[in-house]
Design an enzyme around this catalytic site. Sequence first.
Site, PDB file in Angstrom:
ATOM      1  N   HIS A 122       0.741  -1.589  -0.523  1.00 30.45           N
ATOM      2  CA  HIS A 122      -0.100   0.193  -0.192  1.00 30.45           C
ATOM      3  C   HIS A 122       1.085   1.109  -0.091  1.00 30.45           C
ATOM      4  O   HIS A 122       1.977   1.548  -0.487  1.00 30.45           O
ATOM      5  CB  HIS A 122      -0.920  -0.229   1.379  1.00 30.45           C
ATOM      6  CG  HIS A 122      -0.349  -0.773   2.668  1.00 30.45           C
ATOM      7  ND1 HIS A 122       0.024  -1.157   2.883  1.00 30.45           N
ATOM      8  CD2 HIS A 122      -0.039   0.596   3.668  1.00 30.45           C
ATOM      9  CE1 HIS A 122       1.792  -0.968   4.313  1.00 30.45           C
ATOM     10  NE2 HIS A 122       0.659   0.927   4.068  1.00 30.45           N
ATOM     11  N   ASP A 124       0.828   4.763   2.417  1.00 31.90           N
ATOM     12  CA  ASP A 124       0.172   5.073   3.149  1.00 31.90           C
ATOM     13  C   ASP A 124      -0.740   6.511   3.052  1.00 31.90           C
ATOM     14  O   ASP A 124      -1.239   7.664   2.134  1.00 31.90           O
ATOM     15  CB  ASP A 124       0.790   5.779   4.218  1.00 31.90           C
ATOM     16  CG  ASP A 124       1.616   4.676   4.850  1.00 31.90           C
ATOM     17  OD1 ASP A 124       1.242   3.457   5.190  1.00 31.90           O
ATOM     18  OD2 ASP A 124       2.904   5.421   5.583  1.00 31.90           O
ATOM     19  N   HIS A 277       4.797   0.045  -0.108  1.00 29.61           N
ATOM     20  CA  HIS A 277       5.126  -0.422   1.179  1.00 29.61           C
ATOM     21  C   HIS A 277       4.553  -1.759   1.706  1.00 29.61           C
ATOM     22  O   HIS A 277       3.307  -1.800   1.618  1.00 29.61           O
ATOM     23  CB  HIS A 277       6.480  -0.001   2.253  1.00 29.61           C
ATOM     24  CG  HIS A 277       5.081   1.016   2.740  1.00 29.61           C
ATOM     25  ND1 HIS A 277       4.126   2.373   2.491  1.00 29.61           N
ATOM     26  CD2 HIS A 277       4.678   0.890   4.054  1.00 29.61           C
ATOM     27  CE1 HIS A 277       3.913   2.490   3.619  1.00 29.61           C
ATOM     28  NE2 HIS A 277       3.985   1.908   4.520  1.00 29.61           N
ATOM     29  N   ARG A 292       5.584   5.196  13.751  1.00 28.92           N
ATOM     30  CA  ARG A 292       5.578   6.083  12.518  1.00 28.92           C
ATOM     31  C   ARG A 292       4.361   7.883  12.608  1.00 28.92           C
ATOM     32  O   ARG A 292       3.560   7.408  13.408  1.00 28.92           O
ATOM     33  CB  ARG A 292       4.598   5.377  11.986  1.00 28.92           C
ATOM     34  CG  ARG A 292       4.188   5.556  10.141  1.00 28.92           C
ATOM     35  CD  ARG A 292       3.530   4.397   9.388  1.00 28.92           C
ATOM     36  NE  ARG A 292       2.545   5.828   9.254  1.00 28.92           N
ATOM     37  CZ  ARG A 292       1.322   4.802   9.029  1.00 28.92           C
ATOM     38  NH1 ARG A 292       0.881   3.526   8.709  1.00 28.92           N
ATOM     39  NH2 ARG A 292       0.200   5.336   8.342  1.00 28.92           N
TER      40      ARG A 292
HETATM   41  C1  SIN Z   1       3.344  -0.386   8.055  1.00 29.96           C
HETATM   42  O1  SIN Z   1       2.998  -0.321   7.115  1.00 29.96           O
HETATM   43  O2  SIN Z   1       3.232   1.367   7.885  1.00 29.96           O
HETATM   44  C2  SIN Z   1       4.150  -0.538   8.892  1.00 29.96           C
HETATM   45  C3  SIN Z   1       5.314  -1.284   7.956  1.00 29.96           C
HETATM   46  C4  SIN Z   1       5.912  -2.155   8.927  1.00 29.96           C
HETATM   47  O3  SIN Z   1       6.092  -2.120   9.892  1.00 29.96           O
HETATM   48  O4  SIN Z   1       7.476  -2.709   7.897  1.00 29.96           O
END
Ligand code: SIN
Length: 301
Positions: A122, A124, A277, A292
């Site tokens: 996805h 974000d 990602h 995050r």
């Molecule tokens: C996310 O998608 O923001 C998390 C990525 C992760 O935990 O590696």
Amino acid sequence: MSVASNALRRDETAGAPPQDFDIRPLPGGIGAEITGIDLGLPLSAGDFARVRRAHLDHHVVVFRDQRITPQQHIDFSRRFGRLMIHVLHQFHLPGHPEILIVSNILEDGKPIGLGDAGKYWHSDISYKPLPSLGSLLHAQELPAEGGDTLFADMHLAYDTLPAHLRRAIEGRRAVHSYLAKYGQLQQEGNWRPNLSAEQLAQVREVVHPVVRTHPETRRQALFVSEGFTTRIEGMPADESRAILDELFAHSIRPEHIYRHAWRAHDLVFWDNRSLIHLAAGCPPHLRRKLYRTTIEGDTPF
Ligand code: SIN
């Protein structure tokens, strides 16, 4: 940008001494590593410009050895724009709603963070009218095995698209929904709370172009993902499904990917306008916790 973040930008650049740091492209052509910088200190205008340029050029930058507090993480993130507050308020860091806790840790039987964040590819917050510019993920606790994060370069994906797919998506828009995988994720694990009416109202589906132009570099990128894109607007359902599946498979070809193996105190800053990602996951008995922040971007075009 909010008034508060403008004020911060003026304060931080005024009189900050330059830092002596290196920016090195990572092997494989996607991403760069930045060493010798301390993001806990105010960055001079010149240093900030170097970091910003590296982020635009490499799409994901890995700052090593950042022993910074949540407030310093927030302050650095804010220099790039307004911060987004995640709809799952259950997993905000107490006292810091700008930080989403990404973690598989249970305390007293309850999750302290979103344990399945990033389980599907996805970009974000692509399910909002103003999707994210970029996200900054700071390692707090890492598993001894697994836990990598993968990034796929959507400019490369667009540039190498087979002609029939390019024709199929020309001028098209696609629907993005936070709920695309939500029910499935609830069934696959115990991380996701039921959403209140107020939360549902914050995540109404939106439509974005299938190919977007990066607002700063002007490069084109595919802007669909299995995590949040549900259908191509104005296309029969079976045709839309088939094309999306082909686009998803093409996006994540091995040559489009950088795989990040986390080190203690890494802070990874990626461009959600250029990359999608995925969290690769780790054995469930090993603890993983990251913080995050997510910066708001602008309307995709
Ligand atoms: C996310 O998608 O923001 C998390 C990525 C992760 O935990 O590696």
